[in-house]
Design an enzyme around this catalytic site. Structure first.
Site: not given
Lengths: 260, 260
Positions: A40, A110, A143
């Protein structure tokens, strides 16, 4: 498909040094892997202020992207990496991937931002995406996204055989890398790759523990805490085998709506 | 709340012997626990033919239920157990619980039947239920049910602080007890208790590995493979603490519909 994950040390704010690390490893792996995944916000490092991340953010075809694309062409290796993405006034926590022929394979923002820090720095994405690579349907998550069983289920319902999650996981959350990621693979009958940072960054110690899990929940490769490349050859035939052995996708009595 | 799980050996088809095991352990625990949980289909044993299970099935107020109720009154201990339930022409894989004052606390029918064997023996339940006990909102699930992250999420959305799953898990599925159950607790911020059989039954080896997990995914008590009682004192204040630390329930961008 030969999948490799690089678990690198971070040089926060120094995109040039980050790229050099990626380039050296990609050249090592040329001919020995098909897809290389890094963590990330790999381009900049993760642990920066909102202002710094926003000032370093680049559009999806910015200078770092052009370097990554050239590296993919040079090595013949597909490369998937995280970066802070500028799109007009908005900045996203994004990943994208370039194929060995320079084509953009995927671009994803994300969906779930976990902290006030991230919510100060980034706008949220709104859609899941998949792409075709090496005979697999691949879905990127980032994540916190992969910690929701719903995210992985939704990727699988969209056809994914492989979920790839670049991450920035701290040491005190090790149980997520150790237990939750293999369970995500097992409960949805899907390969899951989880690419974390090594070492520490500013006040953060990273967990390392990057892993590649089979659709039966077995860990095919697992990193320690330091800089490391891990890899595994994924056999797509394992996916229907796992789903025939544990028929969760057929038997669930719930339906998922979203993302909202 | 002081929660105890009994991980017993099975005496298939011998309800009297099963009850004797339960009664001895309940009398041991009187005054030292509030709720005692035993495995799936505890009344009869699990590994019986569909015909046998159907012939042994009893209504929710049948002879075994009256014995369990009397034992709860005698010991002051609430008792939750699995049994094959007859309701007219239909037979269900059910659990029920009696309080120390003899009141029926809950009655639940398994939602997800995992195998052709179970589908031949049982009709499926259609609803999740919760009950109040010791200051907790408790949701029962049965075995395969708890392997679906959706089931636990749905229980939590219905208010559950504690999910209790009697089970019959074979040894080659140990990863479910070892990894998946703690992850179910962690990802939904809920206590999860998982009560399995010990030893073997006919051609099956059980995993044992009964466990009680905190809402932070930590294992509070874990059995081995043999006959054993495990217990833990559950502090309800741990639930909001876990949900404030990991805000999955607030942050999920998906909505669950069902059960269907």
């Amino acid at each position: 498909m030969r999948l490799a994950l690089l678990q690198p040390y971070s040089h926060p704010g120094d995109s040039e040094r980050q790229f050099a690390t990626l380039a050296a490893r990609a050249r090592d792996l040329a001919g020995h892997a098909d897809l290389l995944v890094v963590p990330e916000l790999f381009m900049t490092g993760y642990r920066l202020s909102a202002e710094k991340l926003q000032s370093l953010a680049e559009p999806i075809d910015g200078p770092f992207a052009r370097q990554a694309e050239a590296l993919a062409r040079e090595t013949g290796l597909a490369i998937l990496y995280g970066f802070p993405e500028r799109d007009g006034a908005a900045v996203y926590n994004s990943v994208q991937a370039f194929a060995g022929d320079g084509r953009r394979l995927v671009h994803y923002r994300k969906l779930h931002l976990p902290s006030d820090d991230e919510r100060a720095a980034f706008a949220t994405g709104d859609v899941l995406v998949t792409f075709s690579f090496g005979g697999f349907t691949v879905a990127p998550l980032i994540c916190y996204d992969v910690e929701f069983p719903e995210s992985v289920r939704a990727c699988v319902q969209a056809g994914a055989d492989l979920v790839i999650a670049p991450t920035a996981l701290r040491r005190h959350w090790s149980q997520i890398a150790q237990m939750m990621i293999p369970v995500r693979a097992l409960e949805s009958g899907v390969f899951v790759a989880y690419a974390n940072w090594a070492g520490s960054e500013a006040d953060w110690d990273y967990a390392g523990l990057s892993c590649i899990c089979g659709p039966d929940g077995q860990v095919l490769a697992r990193a320690g805490a330091d800089l490391q490349v891990i890899s595994a050859t994924l056999d797509k035939a394992e996916v229907p085998k796992a789903r025939a052995r544990l028929t969760y996708l057929r038997d669930a009595r719930f339906r998922l709506e979203g993302p909202f």
